[in-house]
Structures are given as structure tokens and as C-alpha cells.
Design a protein around this motif. Structure first.
Motif, mmCIF file in Angstrom:
data_model
loop_
_atom_site.group_PDB
_atom_site.id
_atom_site.type_symbol
_atom_site.label_atom_id
_atom_site.label_comp_id
_atom_site.label_asym_id
_atom_site.label_seq_id
_atom_site.Cartn_x
_atom_site.Cartn_y
_atom_site.Cartn_z
ATOM 1 N N SER A 145 1.544 -5.295 13.049
ATOM 2 C CA SER A 145 0.406 -4.816 13.566
ATOM 3 C C SER A 145 -0.744 -5.024 12.419
ATOM 4 C CB SER A 145 0.535 -3.505 13.944
ATOM 5 O OG SER A 145 1.465 -3.331 15.096
ATOM 6 N N CYS A 146 -0.482 -4.883 11.228
ATOM 7 C CA CYS A 146 -1.360 -5.024 10.461
ATOM 8 C C CYS A 146 -0.852 -6.270 9.121
ATOM 9 C CB CYS A 146 -1.378 -3.427 9.397
ATOM 10 S SG CYS A 146 -1.739 -2.202 10.609
ATOM 11 N N PRO A 147 -1.217 -7.373 9.508
ATOM 12 C CA PRO A 147 -0.493 -8.348 8.588
ATOM 13 C C PRO A 147 -0.832 -8.233 7.075
ATOM 14 C CG PRO A 147 -1.751 -9.220 10.414
ATOM 15 C CD PRO A 147 -1.671 -7.707 10.596
ATOM 16 N N PRO A 148 -2.095 -7.901 6.872
ATOM 17 C CA PRO A 148 -2.500 -8.047 5.332
ATOM 18 C C PRO A 148 -1.842 -7.037 4.640
ATOM 19 C CG PRO A 148 -4.416 -7.908 6.929
ATOM 20 C CD PRO A 148 -3.409 -7.721 7.666
ATOM 21 N N LEU A 149 -1.397 -5.993 5.208
ATOM 22 C CA LEU A 149 -0.921 -4.725 4.503
ATOM 23 C C LEU A 149 0.667 -4.760 4.401
ATOM 24 C CD1 LEU A 149 -3.327 -2.049 5.925
ATOM 25 C CD2 LEU A 149 -3.542 -3.343 3.949
ATOM 26 N N GLU A 150 1.258 -4.547 3.231
ATOM 27 C CA GLU A 150 2.529 -4.097 3.026
ATOM 28 C C GLU A 150 3.089 -2.652 2.355
ATOM 29 O OE1 GLU A 150 6.134 -6.490 0.441
ATOM 30 O OE2 GLU A 150 4.150 -7.141 0.346
ATOM 31 N N PHE A 151 3.876 -2.139 3.145
ATOM 32 C CA PHE A 151 4.190 -0.682 2.684
ATOM 33 C C PHE A 151 4.930 -0.820 1.316
ATOM 34 C CE2 PHE A 151 7.596 2.520 2.426
ATOM 35 C CZ PHE A 151 6.915 3.428 2.352
ATOM 36 N N MET A 153 4.830 6.942 12.524
ATOM 37 C CA MET A 153 3.931 5.652 13.281
ATOM 38 C C MET A 153 3.143 4.757 12.476
ATOM 39 S SD MET A 153 0.778 6.462 16.027
ATOM 40 C CE MET A 153 -0.243 7.096 14.696
ATOM 41 N N ALA A 154 2.655 5.197 11.322
ATOM 42 C CA ALA A 154 1.925 4.429 10.358
ATOM 43 C C ALA A 154 2.825 3.524 9.630
ATOM 44 C CB ALA A 154 1.220 5.556 9.208
ATOM 45 N N LEU A 155 4.345 3.783 9.429
ATOM 46 C CA LEU A 155 5.131 3.001 8.791
ATOM 47 C C LEU A 155 5.476 1.777 9.876
ATOM 48 C CD1 LEU A 155 6.460 2.134 6.211
ATOM 49 C CD2 LEU A 155 8.023 3.769 6.752
ATOM 50 N N ARG A 156 5.560 2.354 11.130
ATOM 51 C CA ARG A 156 5.927 1.373 11.988
ATOM 52 C C ARG A 156 4.758 0.133 12.184
ATOM 53 N NH1 ARG A 156 8.273 5.612 15.051
ATOM 54 N NH2 ARG A 156 6.147 5.847 16.159
ATOM 55 N N MET A 157 3.730 0.723 12.007
ATOM 56 C CA MET A 157 2.545 -0.425 12.059
ATOM 57 C C MET A 157 2.482 -1.407 10.973
ATOM 58 S SD MET A 157 -0.562 2.142 13.443
ATOM 59 C CE MET A 157 -1.745 0.880 13.426
ATOM 60 N N LEU A 158 3.328 -0.800 9.856
ATOM 61 C CA LEU A 158 3.101 -1.814 8.647
ATOM 62 C C LEU A 158 4.039 -2.650 8.385
ATOM 63 C CD1 LEU A 158 2.215 0.905 5.970
ATOM 64 C CD2 LEU A 158 0.715 -0.894 6.758
ATOM 65 N N THR A 159 5.259 -2.129 9.299
ATOM 66 C CA THR A 159 6.452 -3.065 9.325
ATOM 67 C C THR A 159 6.662 -3.965 10.643
ATOM 68 O OG1 THR A 159 7.643 -1.252 10.185
ATOM 69 C CG2 THR A 159 7.749 -1.522 7.657
ATOM 70 N N MET A 181 0.715 -1.460 0.038
ATOM 71 C CA MET A 181 0.194 -0.149 0.091
ATOM 72 C C MET A 181 0.932 1.326 0.090
ATOM 73 S SD MET A 181 -1.292 0.301 3.924
ATOM 74 C CE MET A 181 -1.955 1.862 3.528
ATOM 75 N N LEU A 182 0.366 2.263 -0.377
ATOM 76 C CA LEU A 182 1.072 3.516 -0.395
ATOM 77 C C LEU A 182 0.232 4.475 0.673
ATOM 78 C CD1 LEU A 182 0.968 4.667 -4.333
ATOM 79 C CD2 LEU A 182 2.468 3.444 -2.978
ATOM 80 N N LEU A 183 1.296 5.220 1.364
ATOM 81 C CA LEU A 183 0.943 6.259 2.525
ATOM 82 C C LEU A 183 0.512 7.284 1.887
ATOM 83 C CD1 LEU A 183 3.519 5.235 5.586
ATOM 84 C CD2 LEU A 183 0.765 4.717 5.232
ATOM 85 N N ARG A 184 -0.668 7.867 1.940
ATOM 86 C CA ARG A 184 -1.133 9.331 1.474
ATOM 87 C C ARG A 184 -0.529 10.200 2.642
ATOM 88 N NH1 ARG A 184 -4.934 12.140 -1.613
ATOM 89 N NH2 ARG A 184 -4.412 14.277 -1.383
ATOM 90 N N VAL A 185 0.368 11.078 2.395
ATOM 91 C CA VAL A 185 0.975 12.139 3.445
ATOM 92 C C VAL A 185 1.061 13.452 2.777
ATOM 93 C CG1 VAL A 185 3.115 12.656 4.550
ATOM 94 C CG2 VAL A 185 2.591 10.149 3.929
ATOM 95 N N ASP A 186 0.649 14.304 3.728
ATOM 96 C CA ASP A 186 0.653 15.898 3.276
ATOM 97 C C ASP A 186 1.949 16.219 3.494
ATOM 98 O OD1 ASP A 186 -0.006 18.479 3.113
ATOM 99 O OD2 ASP A 186 -0.939 18.719 4.876
ATOM 100 N N VAL A 187 2.999 15.880 2.389
ATOM 101 C CA VAL A 187 4.559 16.246 2.604
ATOM 102 C C VAL A 187 4.664 17.921 2.391
ATOM 103 C CG1 VAL A 187 6.368 15.819 1.076
ATOM 104 C CG2 VAL A 187 4.495 14.170 1.130
ATOM 105 N N PRO A 188 5.548 18.294 3.459
ATOM 106 C CA PRO A 188 6.055 19.409 3.429
ATOM 107 C C PRO A 188 6.660 19.823 2.164
ATOM 108 C CG PRO A 188 7.298 18.552 4.763
ATOM 109 C CD PRO A 188 6.378 17.522 4.313
#
Length: 263
Positions: A46-52, A37-43, A1-8
Motif C-alpha cells: 500500500s505504501c511502496p516508497p516506505l519500508e518498515f 494496521m499501519a504495519l500491514r500497510m507497509l508490508t 521507517m520507524l513506527l512511533r507507537v505509544d507503547v504500553p
């Protein structure tokens, strides 16, 4: 999956764009401080079906090629840093869209060659990365027309108004974006009614629809020849954010007929 981020992004890069969705406080995307935090959850399992896979950022609409390329470089640098901190591969990067479409000058087109060259340089530095863009409106806006006819022409406080069949409940783009839709008048010789056809007046004409709101405005002070009831009007650049974002059943007016042409 892609993380949608409000990048500075760099100060001032998005200062003059008509529509900004990121690079500032926004309801779109993760706050950059929450991305770790979101990326740590993906790695961490914590979220086994999802992969960063990577990062997605759509920061603004209405950017010229140099500014959009600068935004893409900011997104890529930020995503590189995020992936390095967490020691994960960055496989995909979606830098969004936002290519400028100039409704005031239909012949002015986005510099695809310049933007493509900038993206090629960005990709060459990251051969393992799949780079994605979202051209959307910049491709399809030019592929649609809204055709209607003039019901009445009225004079009010020194201005001419042409009331057309339909309005922003068919083509909401000009009302939503605050511009005049480019248009052309096709004079019609046949007048099917028994009473005399009103003469046309020279000068700019404001085209409005049938809705009981002053916001039902398609083009203000359009530099067209004299307009008469019965004439056809064709509004160009109606191939994106037109019917599909319109308030279709406002006042229960009928829907337009949609024709798809294979040319």
C-alpha cells in the motif's frame, strides 16, 4: 521507517515522572491497536516508497536509569511481538530518551554506566537489532550558562526579589518545568552611577525577569549571598530547552548575545 507507537508499559512505571508522553492516553505516537494496521500497510504494497525498519517510542522525561531501562525492556518486548505477528524482521529500535536531569542538584548525574549495561544486555539478546537512544538534554543541559546582571533589588511582603536584565523570554526552562534554575552571584565592585549603591540584604533571594507577568521567574528563594544592583548572575544548566524554546519577542525586549566557546 520507524513506527512511533505509544507503547504500553507496566502499571506504575511512569506514575511519578514529571513529564510522560506515552504509556497512557497521549497525542504522541500510534495507539498500539493501530500499529497492526499501519504495519500491514507497509508490508502489503500500500505504501511502496516506505519500508518498515522498526519501532520508535519515547515514553517520558525525568526517569532514573533503572526506570528508563525497564521502559526500554517494555518497548523491546512489545516491538518483538509486533514483528513476530507480521513475520517481518525488526532491524531498528529507538527507545527514546528521558534521562533525568536534576536542576535542584546539579552534581547529581544520570547513571550512564548502569543504563548502558542494561541496554547492552538488551542488545545481546537481539544481535541483529540496531538499538538507538536519544540522550539530548541529559548531555547538553550542562554545557550552557545564562549570564545577566541585576537591575534592582526590592523587598516585598517579607521577601527579597532581584530583577535581572532579561528573564524567561531568554531562559524559559524554569518556567516551563516549574523549577528554580541553579545560579551563582558574582559581586561587582565597580558602581558606574553617581548615586549611592543600595546595600544588599542577607537571606534567600528570588530572581525574576523584566516581563510584566509573575511567571517570569528564574529561581525562587535561591540560597545566595546578599545581592546588590549591578551584580552579575550566572544561571547554570542552560544548555538545553533554554533560548530555543523561549518566547523571544515577548514585549519586544532585546535578544541576548550568544557566545559559542570551544573548550
Amino acid at each position: 521507517m520507524l513506527l512511533r507507537v505509544d507503547v504500553p508499559v507496566a502499571d506504575g512505571l511512569l506514575a511519578s515522572v514529571p513529564l510522560a508522553m506515552g504509556g497512557r492516553p497521549s497525542p504522541f505516537g500510534l495507539d498500539p491497536r493501530d500499529a497492526d494496521m499501519a504495519l500491514r500497510m507497509l508490508t502489503d504494497g500500500s505504501c511502496p516508497p516506505l519500508e518498515f525498519a522498526g519501532v520508535h517510542a519515547h515514553l517520558a522525561s525525568g526517569l532514573a536509569a533503572p526506570e528508563l531501562a525497564a521502559a526500554a525492556r517494555s518497548v523491546a518486548a512489545w516491538a518483538d511481538d509486533l514483528a513476530r505477528r507480521h513475520r517481518v524482521p525488526l532491524r531498528e529500535l529507538d527507545v527514546g530518551g528521558g534521562m533525568a536531569v536534576d536542576y535542584g542538584d546539579p552534581d547529581a548525574r544520570f547513571d550512564w554506566v548502569g543504563y548502558g549495561a542494561a541496554l547492552a544486555r538488551l542488545a545481546d539478546a537481539r544481535p541483529e537489532l540496531r538499538l538507538r537512544v536519544e540522550p539530548g538534554r541529559a548531555l547538553t543541559a550542562y554545557c550552557g550558562w545564562y549570564a545577566t546582571d541585576v537591575l534592582d533589588v526590592k523587598h516585598s511582603h517579607g521577601e527579597e526579589f532581584a530583577v535581572v536584565r532579561g528573564g524567561t523570554h531568554h531562559l524559559r526552562t524554569p518556567a516551563a518545568r516549574g523549577h528554580s534554575q541553579p545560579c551563582h552571584v558574582l559581586p561587582v565592585a565597580d558602581w558606574p552611577h553617581p548615586w549611592p549603591r543600595p546595600p544588599g540584604r542577607p537571606g534567600p533571594v528570588t530572581f525574576v525577569g523584566q516581563l510584566c507577568t509573575p511567571k517570569d521567574l528564574l529561581a525562587r528563594a535561591a540560597p545566595v549571598p546578599a545581592v546588590r544592583p549591578g551584580d552579575r548572575v550566572v544561571f547554570a544548566m542552560a544548555g538545553a530547552y533554554a533560548w530555543n524554546i523561549s518566547h523571544h519577542d515577548f514585549l519586544m525586549h532585546p535578544h541576548p548575545t550568544v557566545h559559542h566557546l570551544d573548550v
